[in-house]
Design a protein around this motif. Sequence first.
Motif, short mmCIF file in Angstrom:
data_model
loop_
_atom_site.label_atom_id
_atom_site.label_comp_id
_atom_site.label_asym_id
_atom_site.label_seq_id
_atom_site.Cartn_x
_atom_site.Cartn_y
_atom_site.Cartn_z
N GLU A 85 -12.46 -2.06 1.97
CA GLU A 85 -11.96 -3.41 1.65
C GLU A 85 -12.22 -4.38 2.80
OE1 GLU A 85 -10.56 -4.61 -1.18
OE2 GLU A 85 -10.15 -2.77 -2.28
N PRO A 102 -15.24 -3.67 -4.24
CA PRO A 102 -14.62 -2.38 -3.98
C PRO A 102 -13.87 -1.85 -5.20
CG PRO A 102 -14.26 -3.84 -2.13
CD PRO A 102 -14.87 -4.67 -3.22
N ARG A 103 -14.01 -0.54 -5.41
CA ARG A 103 -13.36 0.14 -6.52
C ARG A 103 -13.19 1.61 -6.16
NH1 ARG A 103 -17.15 3.45 -8.44
NH2 ARG A 103 -19.32 2.79 -8.61
N PRO A 104 -12.34 2.33 -6.92
CA PRO A 104 -12.23 3.77 -6.68
C PRO A 104 -13.58 4.44 -6.98
CG PRO A 104 -10.39 2.98 -7.99
CD PRO A 104 -11.36 1.84 -7.90
N LYS A 113 -13.18 5.36 -2.01
CA LYS A 113 -13.46 4.00 -2.46
C LYS A 113 -14.89 3.64 -2.10
CE LYS A 113 -10.05 1.18 -2.27
NZ LYS A 113 -8.97 0.30 -1.83
#
Length: 137
Positions: A85, A102-104, A113
Amino acid sequence: MLKSFEHIGMTVSDMERAVDFYCGLLGLRLHLRKRMADGAEIAFLDAGGGMLEIFAPAGGAARAVDVPEGTSGLRHLTFLFENVEETFARLKEAGVEVKERPRPAVNAEVLHKVAFLRDPDGIQIELAEKISPQPHV
């Protein structure tokens, strides 16, 4: 017997711009940079677990094209960061082209991530973060 991963090589259109991006923004360390007799430049950038070799032809190079699905080739370069992040926010603020916020990670067994950006030549760069190991009590 295999000792380790050594390096991956890629072509860039502008050596100065590539070194600024990979060293200045991503944090790789310049290990070697030199100009060849034909005017082309080569540099090796230390990524901590291997090197990134960048080659800039004297006449420049066209923008990278993503490898189409169903076609063999390299899809992206992945660099591991402590915090995706924060790194993403810093790079976005610096004007880096965003591909995916950003994402899992889909591969949660390996990464926590991820986010995707593009380097100055359009090459996909994945920012990755692992889950911090929990202290044993």
